[in-house]
Motif scaffolding. Structure first.
Motif, PDB file in Angstrom:
ATOM      1  N   THR A 116       0.837  -1.191   0.000  1.00  0.00           N
ATOM      2  CA  THR A 116       0.000   0.000   0.000  1.00  0.00           C
ATOM      3  C   THR A 116       0.875   1.245   0.000  1.00  0.00           C
ATOM      4  O   THR A 116       1.958   1.257   0.589  1.00  0.00           O
ATOM      5  CB  THR A 116      -0.946  -0.004   1.221  1.00  0.00           C
ATOM      6  N   PHE A 117       0.401   2.295  -0.682  1.00  0.00           N
ATOM      7  CA  PHE A 117       1.163   3.531  -0.847  1.00  0.00           C
ATOM      8  C   PHE A 117       0.677   4.617   0.105  1.00  0.00           C
ATOM      9  O   PHE A 117      -0.524   4.782   0.313  1.00  0.00           O
ATOM     10  CB  PHE A 117       1.014   4.061  -2.281  1.00  0.00           C
ATOM     11  N   SER A 118       1.621   5.384   0.624  1.00  0.00           N
ATOM     12  CA  SER A 118       1.293   6.588   1.376  1.00  0.00           C
ATOM     13  C   SER A 118       0.824   7.677   0.423  1.00  0.00           C
ATOM     14  O   SER A 118       1.313   7.797  -0.707  1.00  0.00           O
ATOM     15  CB  SER A 118       2.535   7.074   2.140  1.00  0.00           C
ATOM     16  N   ARG A 119      -0.113   8.502   0.894  1.00  0.00           N
ATOM     17  CA  ARG A 119      -0.557   9.645   0.102  1.00  0.00           C
ATOM     18  C   ARG A 119       0.266  10.900   0.374  1.00  0.00           C
ATOM     19  O   ARG A 119       0.060  11.936  -0.276  1.00  0.00           O
ATOM     20  CB  ARG A 119      -2.032   9.942   0.382  1.00  0.00           C
ATOM     21  N   ALA A 120       1.177  10.850   1.326  1.00  0.00           N
ATOM     22  CA  ALA A 120       1.964  12.041   1.677  1.00  0.00           C
ATOM     23  C   ALA A 120       3.449  11.845   1.475  1.00  0.00           C
ATOM     24  O   ALA A 120       4.176  12.807   1.241  1.00  0.00           O
ATOM     25  CB  ALA A 120       1.706  12.414   3.136  1.00  0.00           C
ATOM     26  N   LEU A 121       3.915  10.614   1.568  1.00  0.00           N
ATOM     27  CA  LEU A 121       5.328  10.304   1.435  1.00  0.00           C
ATOM     28  C   LEU A 121       5.535   9.421   0.209  1.00  0.00           C
ATOM     29  O   LEU A 121       4.642   8.655  -0.159  1.00  0.00           O
ATOM     30  CB  LEU A 121       5.838   9.563   2.679  1.00  0.00           C
ATOM     31  N   PRO A 122       6.700   9.498  -0.422  1.00  0.00           N
ATOM     32  CA  PRO A 122       6.952   8.647  -1.600  1.00  0.00           C
ATOM     33  C   PRO A 122       7.320   7.226  -1.179  1.00  0.00           C
ATOM     34  O   PRO A 122       8.366   6.681  -1.550  1.00  0.00           O
ATOM     35  CB  PRO A 122       8.123   9.360  -2.275  1.00  0.00           C
ATOM     36  N   ILE A 123       6.434   6.596  -0.406  1.00  0.00           N
ATOM     37  CA  ILE A 123       6.741   5.327   0.256  1.00  0.00           C
ATOM     38  C   ILE A 123       5.635   4.317  -0.016  1.00  0.00           C
ATOM     39  O   ILE A 123       4.446   4.625   0.084  1.00  0.00           O
ATOM     40  CB  ILE A 123       6.877   5.535   1.783  1.00  0.00           C
ATOM     41  N   ALA A 124       6.050   3.095  -0.324  1.00  0.00           N
ATOM     42  CA  ALA A 124       5.144   1.953  -0.351  1.00  0.00           C
ATOM     43  C   ALA A 124       5.497   1.051   0.820  1.00  0.00           C
ATOM     44  O   ALA A 124       6.691   0.803   1.092  1.00  0.00           O
ATOM     45  CB  ALA A 124       5.262   1.185  -1.663  1.00  0.00           C
ATOM     46  N   ALA A 125       4.486   0.558   1.526  1.00  0.00           N
ATOM     47  CA  ALA A 125       4.697  -0.368   2.639  1.00  0.00           C
ATOM     48  C   ALA A 125       4.409  -1.784   2.166  1.00  0.00           C
ATOM     49  O   ALA A 125       3.305  -2.071   1.698  1.00  0.00           O
ATOM     50  CB  ALA A 125       3.791  -0.007   3.810  1.00  0.00           C
ATOM     51  N   LEU A 126       5.398  -2.668   2.293  1.00  0.00           N
ATOM     52  CA  LEU A 126       5.276  -4.058   1.882  1.00  0.00           C
ATOM     53  C   LEU A 126       5.292  -4.929   3.137  1.00  0.00           C
ATOM     54  O   LEU A 126       6.287  -4.957   3.870  1.00  0.00           O
ATOM     55  CB  LEU A 126       6.422  -4.471   0.954  1.00  0.00           C
ATOM     56  N   ALA A 127       4.190  -5.637   3.399  1.00  0.00           N
ATOM     57  CA  ALA A 127       4.060  -6.473   4.593  1.00  0.00           C
ATOM     58  C   ALA A 127       4.254  -7.933   4.213  1.00  0.00           C
ATOM     59  O   ALA A 127       3.719  -8.399   3.204  1.00  0.00           O
ATOM     60  CB  ALA A 127       2.689  -6.279   5.229  1.00  0.00           C
ATOM     61  N   SER A 128       4.994  -8.672   5.044  1.00  0.00           N
ATOM     62  CA  SER A 128       5.408 -10.023   4.663  1.00  0.00           C
ATOM     63  C   SER A 128       5.232 -11.032   5.785  1.00  0.00           C
ATOM     64  O   SER A 128       5.212 -10.687   6.975  1.00  0.00           O
ATOM     65  CB  SER A 128       6.877 -10.004   4.222  1.00  0.00           C
ATOM     66  N   THR A 129       5.160 -12.291   5.380  1.00  0.00           N
ATOM     67  CA  THR A 129       5.111 -13.383   6.351  1.00  0.00           C
ATOM     68  C   THR A 129       6.451 -13.614   7.029  1.00  0.00           C
ATOM     69  O   THR A 129       6.554 -14.471   7.908  1.00  0.00           O
ATOM     70  CB  THR A 129       4.651 -14.690   5.678  1.00  0.00           C
ATOM     71  N   ASP A 130       7.509 -12.876   6.643  1.00  0.00           N
ATOM     72  CA  ASP A 130       8.794 -12.977   7.354  1.00  0.00           C
ATOM     73  C   ASP A 130       8.827 -12.107   8.611  1.00  0.00           C
ATOM     74  O   ASP A 130       9.893 -11.879   9.182  1.00  0.00           O
ATOM     75  CB  ASP A 130       9.971 -12.648   6.432  1.00  0.00           C
ATOM     76  N   ASN A 131       7.648 -11.610   9.024  1.00  0.00           N
ATOM     77  CA  ASN A 131       7.442 -10.821  10.254  1.00  0.00           C
ATOM     78  C   ASN A 131       7.732  -9.338  10.082  1.00  0.00           C
ATOM     79  O   ASN A 131       7.617  -8.582  11.054  1.00  0.00           O
ATOM     80  CB  ASN A 131       8.285 -11.342  11.436  1.00  0.00           C
ATOM     81  N   ASN A 132       8.091  -8.905   8.887  1.00  0.00           N
ATOM     82  CA  ASN A 132       8.562  -7.540   8.696  1.00  0.00           C
ATOM     83  C   ASN A 132       7.703  -6.750   7.708  1.00  0.00           C
ATOM     84  O   ASN A 132       7.025  -7.317   6.845  1.00  0.00           O
ATOM     85  CB  ASN A 132      10.006  -7.547   8.179  1.00  0.00           C
TER      86      ASN A 132
END
Length: 425
Positions: A305-321
């Motif tokens: 999912t992408f932030s609407r304010a920062l040039p950042i995508a958050a990637l969530a994983s089964t490796d706990n991170n």
């Protein structure tokens, strides 16, 4: 059925280890994000964040190894008797929630009181997808029985019964109108017009296995789908044909890896695609160019999912991170850590805070600018399987393997993004 042209809501004429396939400037040019001065995420040198230290979190095990039962929830819904696979919050009346579970049932219920509003019966197998349309007047549930039911959210009456071609994998409403996109286990995606339930078109011919993820682009003009066979398609739904596609025959693409998650930037120009082995690809959706390939995680990526304010995508994983990935620099900026598989990460509307849920039974709130953990909430006795929240982040609803839905609230209102600010290139 004539597949040559289908009018969509709001249609207008069309005007980690990294391998880079395009200049960074291409990504910077197509990402338009306003960033508050001083709100730039941490540098790579600070990329590992202790999941408890910043918030002063104490271990929940006592000296005898017995787990302390701790419940931070403010309300709950307990009518599901088996695991809850999906939850959704009403977009305009945030006290109304929708949930579906392994008991073949879906419910509309009141978040403030925990009271059941309507029991939505009819599925004969697990309900694995639930969602409200853009104004909340309708909601839909999808099941492993290959059925999709559409309901009146106010009365709980069934509006349409849709027969998919196979087991339903996911559903997604058009952002501007009553069109429902349904991905199925047999490699197809279906578009239905509601409330009539008429099939608008079938997106087929690219995927040869289950369509594991997909969505409309935020502008509503295109559809993007990914599949178990590693293929990706970017569709024009008006003609039911792909604008471009990627397959494992392309050596730059996923090799022997299931596509597990897709995230699209709010300007509809960039997508990040994640796979079952933890690798990801960034794509320019305006021309189909592959921007980068990178190893984000060591196991399956579950949400992007992408932030609407920062040039950042958050990637969530089964490796706990959770990896915070800078899509202008095509580089990882931070790693946020849970203690078990991360199921989902979701941004607050201001784009500065991230909420995540995990099989470690916690919901956590992070400041994406610093990587600091702000809150850590517990309450489930088994892994959390689903989560949704209000846009302002003040109410979070979860569904668990324990058959319970819990409500966590409130979050302190996040600071607004300053007007007139601009992203640093």
């Amino acid at each position: 059925m004539d597949p040559t042209h289908h009018q969509l809501p709001g249609d207008q004429p069309d005007a980690a280890e990294e391998k880079h396939f395009a200049e960074h400037d291409e990504a910077a040019e197509i990402i338009d994000v306003n960033t508050t001065e001083g709100d730039v995420p941490m540098d790579e040198d600070d990329d590992e964040v202790d999941d408890g230290a910043a918030a002063g979190v104490q271990d929940d095990d006592d000296d005898d190894g017995m787990m302390e039962l701790h419940d931070d929830s403010v309300q709950g819904f307990f009518e599901h008797k088996q695991p809850v696979h999906c939850v959704a919050l009403h977009p305009t009346h945030p006290t109304i929630a929708l949930s579906g579970g392994e008991d073949d049932m879906a419910y509309l219920w009141n978040v403030a009181t925990g009271e059941r509003l309507h029991a939505l019966a009819g599925h004969t197998d697990s309900v694995i997808a639930a969602a409200f349309n853009m104004d909340g007047s309708l909601c839909a549930t999808g099941g492993m029985d290959g059925k999709v039911f559409v309901w009146n959210s106010a009365t709980g009456t069934q509006v349409a019964a849709l027969e998919a071609s196979d087991e339903v994998m996911w559903i997604h409403w058009h952002p501007k109108g009553n069109v429902l996109l349904v991905g199925t286990n047999d490699g197809q995606a279906w578009l239905y017009n509601l409330p009539s339930g008429n099939v608008m078109c079938i997106l087929a011919g690219v995927h040869t296995a289950a369509v594991t993820c997909g969505q409309f682009t935020p502008d509503g003009k295109r559809v993007i789908t990914g599949a178990e066979d590693g293929t990706l398609a970017f569709w024009d739904p008006r003609t039911a044909s792909p604008v471009f596609k990627y397959t494992p025959d392309d050596g730059r693409w996923f090799q022997e890896e299931v596509i597990t998650a897709i995230g699209v930037h709010h300007n509809s120009n960039v997508a990040v695609v994640g796979g079952s082995e933890g690798t990801a690809r960034a794509i320019n959706l305006t021309n189909g160019n592959l921007l980068a390939s990178f190893s984000a995680h060591s196991s399956s990526i579950e949400s992007i999912t992408f932030s609407r304010a920062l040039p950042i995508a958050a990637l969530a994983s089964t490796d706990n991170n959770i990896t915070l990935f800078d899509v202008t620099r095509m580089a990882a900026r931070a790693t946020l850590r849970h203690e078990d598989a991360v199921i989902k990460a979701q941004w607050t509307a201001d784009g500065l805070h991230l909420v995540s849920c995990s099989a470690d039974r916690t919901v956590r709130v992070w400041d994406a600018r610093t990587g600091a953990q702000l809150h850590r909430w517990m309450g489930h006795q088994e892994p959390i399987l689903a989560m949704d929240m209000t846009a302002n982040g003040e109410t979070v609803v979860t569904g668990g393997d324990d058959g319970v839905c819990l409500v966590f609230s409130p979050l302190a209102p996040a600071p607004a993004v300053a007007s007139g600010s601009s992203m640093a290139h």
